[in-house]
Motif scaffolding. Structure first.
Motif, short mmCIF file in Angstrom:
data_model
loop_
_atom_site.label_atom_id
_atom_site.label_comp_id
_atom_site.label_asym_id
_atom_site.label_seq_id
_atom_site.Cartn_x
_atom_site.Cartn_y
_atom_site.Cartn_z
N GLU A 1 0.83 -1.20 0.00
CA GLU A 1 0.00 0.00 0.00
C GLU A 1 0.87 1.26 0.00
O GLU A 1 0.59 2.23 -0.73
CB GLU A 1 -0.93 0.00 1.21
N GLU B 1 -1.13 -4.23 -8.92
CA GLU B 1 -1.23 -5.69 -9.04
C GLU B 1 -0.53 -6.37 -7.86
O GLU B 1 -1.03 -7.36 -7.31
CB GLU B 1 -0.62 -6.14 -10.37
N SER C 1 -2.74 -6.17 -4.92
CA SER C 1 -3.84 -7.13 -5.02
C SER C 1 -3.36 -8.54 -4.63
O SER C 1 -4.05 -9.26 -3.89
CB SER C 1 -4.40 -7.13 -6.44
N GLN C 2 -2.17 -8.91 -5.08
CA GLN C 2 -1.62 -10.21 -4.73
C GLN C 2 -1.33 -10.30 -3.23
O GLN C 2 -1.53 -11.35 -2.60
CB GLN C 2 -0.35 -10.47 -5.54
N ARG D 1 -2.92 -8.70 -0.85
CA ARG D 1 -4.20 -8.84 -0.14
C ARG D 1 -4.74 -10.26 -0.26
O ARG D 1 -5.32 -10.79 0.70
CB ARG D 1 -5.20 -7.83 -0.70
#
Length: 236
Positions: free
Chosen positions: A154, A179, A182-183, A185
């Motif tokens: 983040e 991306e 996202s991975q 998370r």
């Protein structure tokens, strides 16, 4: 055929338990004092409801109670009715017998076998709890590491977005950072799922409901858990 097919699985379970029992002292050395106390408490709770251990203890106590003259002494009591000319009179009997063979028989080997069985059941229950406890610790550390990964991704994304606004970062760099976030998370989601499953496995091994187990684990969480792990945030 069914029993034969399950034999390899039983052998693997026994081998895994034996291997973990051999590694347990080394693993226990890495525990904090609070974790070691908690592991002992969980093992004690498990023994209170472990069927194999309780049955072994009951058999051992019954064998100890049968030692000596009282164990070789047996009694027989009965009552019968007897009479003549239509009159019935009660007749009682009480017989005591002493089995000298049982009195002088050496029961030491049988007692030692029962003691060994009780100790084996106690050790097996403790190994089962310890195995689940270490899995829970590992899952918790993995979840914490995954949470740290999300925070890092983040921060990385925010920095790249700030740089992109002034033309210091390309759009594809921002997309790549998004991306990666996202991975991260997704990895956190999986780690939390593994942690929940590990907690349920520990509850089953100890024989406690989840709420009761969480109550026992709460002091460990307040202490900050394993060495090097971030402490939970304090309340206001």
């Amino acid at each position: 055929m069914k029993g034969a097919s399950s034999f390899p699985g039983k052998c693997w379970t026994w081998f895994r338990a034996l291997l973990f029992a051999l590694l347990l002292p080394a693993l226990a050395q890495g525990l904090t004092e609070g974790q070691a106390r908690l592991l002992d408490r969980l093992a004690e709770e498990a023994l209170k409801a472990d069927p194999a251990y309780l049955q072994a203890l009951a058999d051992l106590e019954a064998a100890r109670a049968s030692l000596g003259i009282l164990g070789a002494l047996s009694a027989e009591a009965g009552a019968s009715l007897a009479g003549e000319y239509g009159q019935v009179a009660p007749s009682y009997r009480l017989a005591l017998s002493l089995n000298l063979a049982d009195l002088f028989r050496d029961r030491g080997p049988a007692l030692r076998a029962l003691e060994a069985r009780a100790e084996a059941a106690r050790r097996e229950a403790r190994v089962r709890v310890a195995e689940a406890f270490f899995r829970w610790l590992a899952a918790r550390e993995a979840a914490r590491a995954a949470a740290d990964g999300v925070e890092a991704r983040e921060a990385e994304l925010k920095a790249l977005q700030a740089r992109a606004r002034v033309g210091a970062a390309a759009p594809h760099e921002v997309l790549a950072a998004a991306e990666r976030l996202s991975q991260a998370r997704l990895a956190l989601y999986r780690a939390n799922l593994d942690l929940a499953l590990a907690l349920e496995d520990l509850a089953r091994a100890v024989g406690l409901p989840l709420d009761a187990l969480r109550g026992l684990l709460r002091p460990l969480e307040e202490e900050g858990g394993t060495p090097g792990a971030p402490r939970p945030p304090k309340g206001p």
